[in-house]
Structure formats: structure tokens, C-alpha cells
Design an enzyme around this catalytic site. Structure first.
Site, PDB file in Angstrom:
ATOM      1  N   ASP A  33       0.827  -1.211   0.000  1.00  0.00           N
ATOM      2  CA  ASP A  33       0.000   0.000   0.000  1.00  0.00           C
ATOM      3  C   ASP A  33       0.855   1.253   0.000  1.00  0.00           C
ATOM      4  O   ASP A  33       2.066   1.194   0.098  1.00  0.00           O
ATOM      5  CB  ASP A  33      -0.908   0.008   1.234  1.00  0.00           C
ATOM      6  CG  ASP A  33      -1.917  -1.122   1.195  1.00  0.00           C
ATOM      7  OD1 ASP A  33      -2.527  -1.325   0.134  1.00  0.00           O
ATOM      8  OD2 ASP A  33      -2.059  -1.805   2.226  1.00  0.00           O
ATOM      9  N   LYS A  55      -1.484   3.092  -5.390  1.00  0.00           N
ATOM     10  CA  LYS A  55      -1.735   3.954  -6.556  1.00  0.00           C
ATOM     11  C   LYS A  55      -1.580   3.116  -7.815  1.00  0.00           C
ATOM     12  O   LYS A  55      -0.612   2.394  -7.957  1.00  0.00           O
ATOM     13  CB  LYS A  55      -0.686   5.066  -6.602  1.00  0.00           C
ATOM     14  CG  LYS A  55      -0.931   6.170  -5.616  1.00  0.00           C
ATOM     15  CD  LYS A  55      -0.687   7.532  -6.260  1.00  0.00           C
ATOM     16  CE  LYS A  55      -1.111   8.660  -5.364  1.00  0.00           C
ATOM     17  NZ  LYS A  55      -0.079   9.138  -4.474  1.00  0.00           N
ATOM     18  N   MET A 170      -8.453   6.346  12.133  1.00  0.00           N
ATOM     19  CA  MET A 170      -9.152   7.030  11.040  1.00  0.00           C
ATOM     20  C   MET A 170     -10.186   8.024  11.570  1.00  0.00           C
ATOM     21  O   MET A 170     -11.252   8.176  10.985  1.00  0.00           O
ATOM     22  CB  MET A 170      -9.847   6.002  10.122  1.00  0.00           C
ATOM     23  CG  MET A 170      -8.865   5.064   9.455  1.00  0.00           C
ATOM     24  SD  MET A 170      -9.676   3.785   8.477  1.00  0.00           S
ATOM     25  CE  MET A 170     -10.127   2.609   9.748  1.00  0.00           C
TER      26      MET A 170
HETATM   27  N1  SAH Z   1      -4.347  -2.159   9.973  1.00  0.00           N
HETATM   28  C1  SAH Z   1      -3.862  -0.905  10.484  1.00  0.00           C
HETATM   29  C2  SAH Z   1      -4.927   0.155  10.528  1.00  0.00           C
HETATM   30  C3  SAH Z   1      -5.356   0.625   9.180  1.00  0.00           C
HETATM   31  S1  SAH Z   1      -6.516   1.892   9.266  1.00  0.00           S
HETATM   32  C4  SAH Z   1      -3.254  -1.145  11.854  1.00  0.00           C
HETATM   33  O1  SAH Z   1      -3.450  -2.203  12.437  1.00  0.00           O
HETATM   34  O2  SAH Z   1      -2.548  -0.275  12.329  1.00  0.00           O
HETATM   35  C5  SAH Z   1      -5.500   3.306   9.000  1.00  0.00           C
HETATM   36  C6  SAH Z   1      -5.445   4.129  10.263  1.00  0.00           C
HETATM   37  O3  SAH Z   1      -4.494   3.592  11.156  1.00  0.00           O
HETATM   38  C7  SAH Z   1      -5.001   5.556  10.061  1.00  0.00           C
HETATM   39  O4  SAH Z   1      -6.071   6.383   9.635  1.00  0.00           O
HETATM   40  C8  SAH Z   1      -4.556   5.921  11.443  1.00  0.00           C
HETATM   41  O5  SAH Z   1      -5.637   6.185  12.297  1.00  0.00           O
HETATM   42  C9  SAH Z   1      -3.906   4.635  11.890  1.00  0.00           C
HETATM   43  N2  SAH Z   1      -2.469   4.638  11.607  1.00  0.00           N
HETATM   44  C10 SAH Z   1      -1.820   3.926  10.672  1.00  0.00           C
HETATM   45  N3  SAH Z   1      -0.499   4.176  10.728  1.00  0.00           N
HETATM   46  C11 SAH Z   1      -0.325   5.064  11.730  1.00  0.00           C
HETATM   47  C12 SAH Z   1       0.785   5.704  12.293  1.00  0.00           C
HETATM   48  N4  SAH Z   1       2.031   5.490  11.824  1.00  0.00           N
HETATM   49  N5  SAH Z   1       0.603   6.557  13.324  1.00  0.00           N
HETATM   50  C13 SAH Z   1      -0.616   6.798  13.806  1.00  0.00           C
HETATM   51  N6  SAH Z   1      -1.718   6.210  13.320  1.00  0.00           N
HETATM   52  C14 SAH Z   1      -1.583   5.361  12.291  1.00  0.00           C
END
Ligand code: SAH
Length: 490
Positions: A33, A55, A170
């Protein structure tokens, strides 16, 4: 073959699991991704097909149906497929849909859980999501529901009245309405709340506030929001590191960048590896090096003038006993430690790490004369060979390798131009930088030793950081000290 749904972790490439790293190393195809760390992609073997589904060529992201089809097709083709997903593949990540598609198609699959940002981003911000006695449960909830449903399944009021820690993924775009509903659910407006943006990466930024004062404007995605008493904790180990918030360009040859880059990132720096130098065989294809090594056993001394020379010496020795009667000199501690990695302990390392002082400290030849083999870069300085010859030594000057200019990748330009510091470990790295980058000069320029520093200032790059000892550790310490003296970050 199997399709592996692998959790990439929250951002810090070191947070991928051992299983994930093993699979990446043998992958035929990696499907990733938009936010995937480049370091993880580099773990894939050469020739591995890299598919960016963040993308497509037109710039928009690939639909979930298309991703599912891709995984099924590559799986059916019998390839080892790694589907890298941020954080954990089954936490708000549609990993379940991908698994279901593979299940339906009869394609073998495996799920490799990852470290979710829901817990890791708070941890790197110094926020434990539970605390004994005071925060005994944690709710992880999405702030971004499927709009097409036209209704919400999240009962924010119930979550508010349930107490404990609330971690919202999110949630940035809808924070105002989420906050409103948490308040109407009975949460105290003074409840601590924090947002962690780009958690676990060198770009991490933490905003600490309360439920009523945390503003949408303070945060940008990707961010994790924590609401609850724990959000007031400040076990701030990560952002406190001495180089945190600083971006540092490392110009060493790729093969050597590891050491310096690693030391810098362990201190919290955002490291940009942009080699301006590449190490290749000498013009003769290595013939004179091979000839010199064949005759090395009869030399009195071998002098090594750089870590590259040390590597070449170690790599071309056929038999360690060839050096049995030969004394070894290293120009400085960096070269000495490169030798030591191959179990060659230098007999002479001069106090100041330049050719002139090696010359001063070098013994005179024995009565009947003696032979010194100098392994150095093809384009090296002549101070040492000339000086030793004057002192009566028979000098065999061996071009052990050649450095050629390398141009930093275009994709790095923007980050390089915004960097806080650039570090040079040799004069040629400086010259090549100037050739490749023109007048680009970050506010802080570091040089590992006096010659490199001179070259940099001659090139119009005033050197602010120079270690007393020309070692990588001291170099990094000097950079930390420089920023500490400046105070503040960024
Ligand atoms: N599967 C992922 C979540 C995907 S949803 C997991 O387990 O972490 C995507 C959301 O995850 C983002 O909108 C944000 O809220 C959070 N997120 C992902 N990477 C992040 C990071 N480096 N720092 C803070 N929040 C993060």
C-alpha cells in the site's frame, strides 16, 4: 504456493515480525500500500515483482475487488505472494475480505499478524493504553465508517459511558462529531486526549490536550487518537532521543551506509541514505590487487588507508597465514575496526588519523631494506607512498578499488533539500555532492576528519560538526552535541 497476508507494522520498519521478514526475503511478488516503509520493500529479493496498489498508473488507488483478483491470480500462478498491510492485517484493514476471496478461490493463504498502530503509536508517544487499576480496558474503534451505509454502527455514547481507554483510528476527519458524541455520552470535557501522527516514524508528532481542547486542526492523517486518563501519561522515550526531529543525509557508499545510518537512526534521526560514491574495482579490474596479495607474505608491512581497503584486503586473502609475518597499519580507528571485523588486529594506528601522522609514527626500514604494500583508492593522495619511499622503504602502491560518483535518486531530492544536516566521510563524497547537488547545502555540514572538512569548506560548505576522533561513533556524538547546543528541535 501461498498468499501471505502480512502485517507490516505501524511504520517503524523494525516493528515487522520475524515471520514477516522471512517471507519478504523469499517473496516472488509483494503487493503493498501507499504508506509502506521503503526499508521493508528492500527486504524483498532482487527480481521480486513489486505491485503498488496504493496507486495505479493513473494515480488513483486500486479497488479492493481488483486487489482480491490480483492476489488470487498470483496465488494461482504458484508464486510466493506477500500482501503487506499496514499495522495488523485484520485490524481495520480489509484483510478479512482478501482472505475470504482467497478462500473462495481455493488458493492457499496464511495470515501473519502485525503490530497494530492502535497500540504502537500510543506506545511510541509514551502512552500505555491500559494502566493497572485506573484504565482496565481499551476500546479500539474506527472513526471512518462506510459512508455508503448512510448510518453509523458505532455507538459512541455507549463507548463513552463504558469508560476505559478509547483508541480511535481514522478519526481525524470526523473528530468534531466524534467528540460531540463522546461528550453527550457523559465523558468529562477535561478527559485527557492525545493525537499521535505518523506514530513510530521519525516524523512522529504528538498533540496532548483534553477532549474539549483537542482540535481537528492540530492533527493530520495518519493519526491515532487516544481518549482517557492514560492520554495524560508522558513516558516520552521516543521523541526525546537526541536526533529526533532531525533529518540527516548520509553520503557514504551504499554498502557502508548501514553503520552510520543505523547509529543515526538509533538516536532518533530521520536518515536519508543518498550515496554520492560507489566503490568499484580499480581500472585494471583488480589485477594489481590480486598480484599484490599473491606476494603479500614477503612484505614487511601492509598499510590500509580506508575501511574499503580493509574489506578488499580481507576479501582477496586466500589464506590468513599469508599475513603471518606481515605487520598491519591502519590509517585510523574506522579502518582498524573494519580490519578487526575480519580478525586482523592492526599493529599501528596513528594518533591523528591522517597520512602525515601515520608517516611520522611509521618505523624505519630494517637494515637490509624492507617492503611496504599500500592498499588504497586508485585516486588517493601521494603523501604516504612518497614519504615512505624517502625514508628508504620499497613501496608497492596498490590501487585496491576506485570510487566513482553516484547521483542521489531523484525521488530523494525533495527530502535532501529539506534536510537539517549532511554528513561526509571523505573528500570525494564532498566533491561528488557538489557535482550532483550544486549549491544544495543543509544548515549543518559534518565532516569525519580534517581533510574532508577542508574539502567541504573549500567547496563553500562551512563545516559545523567534526569529531575529535575520526570514528563513526564520535561523528554521531558530535552531531548530537551540535544540536543539543543549538537547543530545540526542527
Ligand atoms: N491495519 C492498520 C490500521 C489501518 S486503518 C493497523 O493495524 O494499524 C489506517 C489508520 O491507522 C489511520 O487512519 C490511522 O488512524 C492509523 N495509523 C496507521 N499508521 C499510523 C501511524 N504510523 N501513526 C498513527 N496512526 C496510524
Amino acid at each position: 504456493m501461498t498468499v501471505h497476508l502480512v502485517g507490516a507494522g505501524p511504520g517503524d520498519p523494525g516493528l515487522v515480525t520475524v515471520r514477516g521478514a522471512q517471507l519478504l526475503a523469499i517473496a516472488d511478488v509483494v503487493v503493498f500500500d501507499r504508506l509502506t516503509a521503503a526499508e521493508l520493500l528492500e527486504m524483498a529479493p532482487p527480481g521480486c515483482e513489486m505491485v503498488n496498489v496504493g496507486k495505479d498508473p493513473s494515480g488513483s488507488s486500486v479497488s479492493q475487488d481488483r486487489i482480491n483478483e490480483l492476489l488470487v491470480a498470483h496465488g494461482r500462478a504458484g508464486r510466493c505472494v506477500v500482501r503487506l498491510k499496514g499495522g495488523d492485517p485484520f485490524v481495520f484493514a480489509r484483510g478479512a475480505e482478501e482472505a475470504a476471496a482467497l478462500e473462495a478461490a481455493g488458493v492457499d493463504y496464511e495470515v501473519v499478524p502485525g503490530i497494530t498502530s492502535a497500540f504502537a503509536a500510543p506506545a511510541y508517544a509514551g502512552i500505555p493504553v491500559t494502566l493497572r487499576y485506573s484504565s482496565t480496558h481499551v476500546t479500539v474503534v474506527t472513526g471512518h465508517e462506510d459512508l455508503s451505509k448512510g448510518r453509523t454502527d458505532v455507538d459512541w455514547e455507549a463507548i463513552a459511558s463504558g469508560g476505559g481507554t478509547i483508541v480511535i483510528l481514522m478519526g481525524v476527519g470526523r473528530w468534531q462529531s466524534i467528540r460531540q458524541r463522546l461528550l453527550s455520552g457523559g465523558l468529562d470535557p477535561l478527559t485527557p486526549a492525545a493525537a499521535v501522527q505518523w506514530g513510530t516514524t521519525p516524523r512522529q508528532r504528538t498533540v496532548r490536550a483534553t477532549l474539549s481542547t483537542l482540535e481537528q486542526a492540530d492533527m493530520a492523517p495518519p493519526a491515532t487518537i487516544v481518549v482517557g486518563n492514560v492520554a495524560g501519561e508522558e513516558l516520552d522515550w521516543f521523541e526525546r532521543r537526541p536526533l529526533f526531529g532531525r533529518s540527516v543525509v548520509v553520503t557514504r557508499a551504499k554498502a557502508q551506509a548501514g553503520g552510520l545510518a543505523d547509529l543515526l537512526s538509533r538516536r532518533g534521526a530521520d536518515v536519508i541514505v543518498a550515496p554520492t560514491i560507489e566503490v568499484v574495482d580499480a581500472d585494471d579490474g583488480g589485477a594489481s590487487l590480486r598480484a599484490a596479495i599473491d606476494g603479500i607474505a614477503t612484505a614487511n608491512w601492509v598499510v590500509v588507508t580506508s575501511p574499503n581497503g580493509a574489506e578488499r584486503l580481507a576479501d582477496s586473502l586466500r589464506d590468513a597465514r599469508d599475513l603471518a609475518g606481515v605487520s598491519v597499519a591502519a590509517i585510523g580507528p574506522g579502518t582498524a575496526s573494519a580490519l578487526a571485523e575480519h580478525r586482523l588486529v592492526a599493529d599501528l594506528v596513528p594518533g591523528r588519523h591522517v597520512a602525515e601522522s601515520l608517516l611520522e609514527e611509521f618505523p624505519d626500514p630494517p637494515a637490509g631494506g624492507g617492503r611496504v604494500v599500500i592498499l588504497r583508492a586508485q585516486e588517493g593522495r601521494d603523501v604516504l607512498p612518497d614519504g615512505l619511499a624517502e625514508r628508504g622503504w620499497t613501496v608497492e602502491l596498490v590501487p585496491a578499488y576506485r570510487t566513482v560518483p553516484a547521483v542521489p535518486a531523484d525521488s530523494l531530492r525533495e527530502r535532501i533539500e529539506a534536510a537539517d544536516a549532511v554528513l561526509f566521510a571523505s573528500s570525494s563524497a564532498v566533491r561528488n555532492w557538489v557535482a550532483a547537488m550544486g549549491g544544495t547545502c543543509p544548515p549543518v555540514v559534518g565532516a569525519i576528519g580534517p581533510i574532508t572538512a577542508q574539502t567541504a569548506s573549500d567547496a563553500g560548505m562551512p563545516v559545523g560538526v567534526q569529531p575529535e576522533q575520526s570514528t563513526l561513533d564520535d561523528f554521531v556524538d558530535a552531531l548530537c552535541a551540535h544540536f543539543a547546543a543549538q537547543g530545540g528541535t526542527g
